[in-house]
Design an enzyme around this catalytic site. Structure first.
Site, PDB file in Angstrom:
ATOM      1  CD  GLU A  48      15.671 137.712  58.395  1.00 45.49           C
ATOM      2  OE1 GLU A  48      15.423 138.200  59.507  1.00 45.49           O
ATOM      3  OE2 GLU A  48      16.824 137.357  58.045  1.00 45.49           O
ATOM      4  CB  CYS A  83      20.171 140.862  71.728  1.00 50.96           C
ATOM      5  SG  CYS A  83      20.845 141.221  70.106  1.00 50.96           S
TER       6      CYS A  83
HETATM    7  C1  LIG Z   1      17.861 139.028  66.515  1.00 46.35           C
HETATM    8  S1  LIG Z   1      17.299 138.247  65.052  1.00 46.35           S
HETATM    9  C2  LIG Z   1      15.558 138.419  65.241  1.00 46.35           C
HETATM   10  C3  LIG Z   1      14.711 137.485  64.415  1.00 46.35           C
HETATM   11  C4  LIG Z   1      13.248 137.383  64.809  1.00 46.35           C
HETATM   12  N1  LIG Z   1      12.648 138.663  65.076  1.00 46.35           N
HETATM   13  C5  LIG Z   1      13.093 136.455  66.003  1.00 46.35           C
HETATM   14  O1  LIG Z   1      12.791 136.911  67.097  1.00 46.35           O
HETATM   15  O2  LIG Z   1      13.278 135.234  65.809  1.00 46.35           O
HETATM   16  C6  LIG Z   1      17.780 139.390  63.833  1.00 46.35           C
HETATM   17  C7  LIG Z   1      17.361 139.045  62.417  1.00 46.35           C
HETATM   18  O3  LIG Z   1      17.755 140.113  61.563  1.00 46.35           O
HETATM   19  C8  LIG Z   1      18.175 139.593  60.320  1.00 46.35           C
HETATM   20  N2  LIG Z   1      18.976 140.659  59.688  1.00 46.35           N
HETATM   21  C9  LIG Z   1      20.297 140.945  59.893  1.00 46.35           C
HETATM   22  N3  LIG Z   1      20.652 142.043  59.194  1.00 46.35           N
HETATM   23  C10 LIG Z   1      19.550 142.478  58.547  1.00 46.35           C
HETATM   24  C11 LIG Z   1      19.264 143.574  57.678  1.00 46.35           C
HETATM   25  N4  LIG Z   1      20.218 144.437  57.334  1.00 46.35           N
HETATM   26  N5  LIG Z   1      18.017 143.718  57.221  1.00 46.35           N
HETATM   27  C12 LIG Z   1      17.039 142.853  57.554  1.00 46.35           C
HETATM   28  N6  LIG Z   1      17.231 141.777  58.373  1.00 46.35           N
HETATM   29  C13 LIG Z   1      18.475 141.596  58.858  1.00 46.35           C
HETATM   30  C14 LIG Z   1      18.888 138.317  60.699  1.00 46.35           C
HETATM   31  O4  LIG Z   1      18.962 137.437  59.609  1.00 46.35           O
HETATM   32  C15 LIG Z   1      18.004 137.802  61.838  1.00 46.35           C
HETATM   33  O5  LIG Z   1      16.990 136.950  61.338  1.00 46.35           O
END
Ligand SMILES: C[S@@+](CC[C@H](N)C(=O)[O-])C[C@H]1O[C@@H](n2cnc3c(N)ncnc32)[C@H](O)[C@@H]1O
Length: 449
Positions: free
Chosen positions: A330, A405
């Site tokens: 993450e 999503c």
């Molecule tokens: C839709 S959320 C899902 C979080 C978790 N799986 C949940 O269900 O609570 C997307 C996550 O991706 C992270 N994120 C965004 N860009 C990213 C990247 N390039 N690499 C890794 N994580 C990233 C965001 O900070 C966020 O926590």
């Protein structure tokens, strides 16, 4: 017949112009589709069958975008709005005029259409959409704007198309009663202490936005106040407010008043999250979503699972008991600290987490942990870049469980995976956001070549 006020019949609509149109259907993303002078117009704030007066916000050669200014004649299928603020339909519930069964049909159809038309995919099983457990009062997080009317602060949503008018929200039917009470308490505090809203034009005032977040299962409330750099009295401590003043030279209060982290429960997990960490906004349905992900992961207890885009670790932690080990990746370091704390608090010893971007972090993760059997991916709306898909493919996992999503970004990502030897087997939409066009779904891809 459609006509544009102030324009000749053959002329293309221009930005700022108003049209009367009839909405025929709904497009991906939820806007109404209408036609004017043979041109497609995507109209926000309108549903099929509605006749509306709409203002053009963008005019291109082949299509235009518009927003509803007035509902002239509601469509025959419209149901009465439930969430209304000072006569304005709640901007957080743009599909509330659509019967719930129709919302579910639309969402399923949009997932199917995106996968087939954008991804050129077929042969998969589109499973029945899981309806939401609660159609109203399901959100554990809402954001409001401050405004000013008759010399005192208002707190709620911007009126349709009015950047300068914020209507007061007394009871938003997307929020719980606790969440509504917290927002109203902040407004009362602002009025009692005469703290003015920020006026962006005049560059004056203090209060910009308020986020109210709630631990659904714990009842804990947390608020975030976004302000200018000015000085102002502190809000009540029981609202556990994080104050984010303008960066640089802030002389008002900043930091957290009260508890720093929000507590929530999911399945048998006790979780904590920092202000900046992502958490699904519908706690009850997050459990359903992660149950589908676990079902698709098909765990026997022997697998190594990668949880990419893991946030505070929810998906990996909820699978840990059924896997040999899970590894989360993450980009937000605070969320990774939360995930590690959550693993320890729940005595989960086979879950490990790494802070880093999916773009650069997957290879180091493979080096550290070895290749996974299952990869769970849960990216933001933009989905994965082609390069990140390539990194995921380098994992050579037997199964990829993609929690999405946004079906319009899932589709090209899944197509790239199929091209590389995976088969798209099953897709199940899960309705996390009733009364809105937002669609969540889980897709299972299996390595077949
Ligand atoms: C839709 S959320 C899902 C979080 C978790 N799986 C949940 O269900 O609570 C997307 C996550 O991706 C992270 N994120 C965004 N860009 C990213 C990247 N390039 N690499 C890794 N994580 C990233 C965001 O900070 C966020 O926590």
């Amino acid at each position: 017949m459609e006509h544009a006020t102030g324009a000749g019949p053959a002329s293309r609509p221009r930005r700022g112009e108003q049209l009367e149109v009839e909405v025929e259907s709904l497009a991906q993303g939820g806007r109404g589709v209408a036609r004017s002078e043979g041109m497609v117009v995507f109209v926000s704030g309108a549903l099929p069958g509605d006749r509306v007066r709409a203002e053009i916000t963008k005019a291109k050669k082949r299509f235009a975008e518009a927003r509803t200014v007035e509902l002239l004649r509601p469509g025959a299928e419209r149901v009465a709005d439930v969430c209304v603020h000072e006569g304005e339909p709640c901007p957080g519930a743009p599909w509330q005029g659509l019967a719930y069964e129709r919302q579910l049909e639309q969402k399923s159809a949009q997932v199917d259409e995106a996968l087939r038309r954008i991804g050129d995919l077929d042969g998969f099983e589109l499973e029945e959409i899981e309806p939401a457990l609660e159609r109203w009062r399901y959100r554990n997080k809402l954001e409001y704007s401050f405004g000013e009317r008759d010399g005192e602060a208002s707190l709620g949503f911007h009126a349709r198309g009015r950047w300068d008018l914020v209507v007061d929200v007394e009871d938003c039917h997307l929020a719980s009663e606790r969440g509504n009470a917290a927002r109203n308490a902040v407004r009362e505090w602002a009025r009692r202490e005469s703290v003015p809203a920020y006026d962006a034009r005049a560059r004056r005032g203090v209060l910009r936005n308020l986020v109210v977040r709630e631990g659904w299962r714990t009842g804990q409330i947390q608020t975030r106040l976004v302000t200018s750099a000015a000085r102002f009295p502190k809000p009540p401590v029981d609202l556990h407010t994080a104050i984010e003043g303008d960066s640089g030279g802030t002389d008002g209060p900043t930091g957290v008043l009260g508890e720093e982290r929000l507590r929530e429960e999911l399945f048998d997990l006790k979780l904590e999250m920092s202000h900046g960490a992502f958490f699904q906004t519908n706690t009850e349905m997050a459990e359903r979503l992660y149950s589908v992900a676990a079902e698709y992961a098909g765990l026997s207890g022997a697998e190594r699972v990668f949880d990419l885009y893991c946030g505070i670790g929810t998906i990996g932690l909820s699978m840990a008991k059924r896997a040999d080990e899970v590894w989360g990746l993450e980009i937000v370091p605070e969320a990774i600290a939360d995930a590690e704390r959550n693993a320890a608090a729940n005595r989960i010893e086979n879950a490990h987490f790494m802070a880093g971007s999916a773009r650069t972090g997957v290879r180091p993760l493979i080096e550290r942990a070895g290749k996974p059997d299952v990869v769970a991916i849960d990216p933001p709306r933009a989905g994965l870049s082609q390069k990140i898909v390539r990194r995921v493919l380098e994992c050579e996992a037997k199964r990829i469980v993609y929690v999405s999503c946004n079906p319009t970004t899932l589709a090209p990502n899944a197509a790239q995976m199929v091209e590389a030897g995976y088969t798209l087997r099953r897709v199940r939409p899960v309705d996390m956001f009733p009364q809105t066009p937002h669609i969540e779904c889980v897709a299972l891809l299996e390595r077949t070549a």
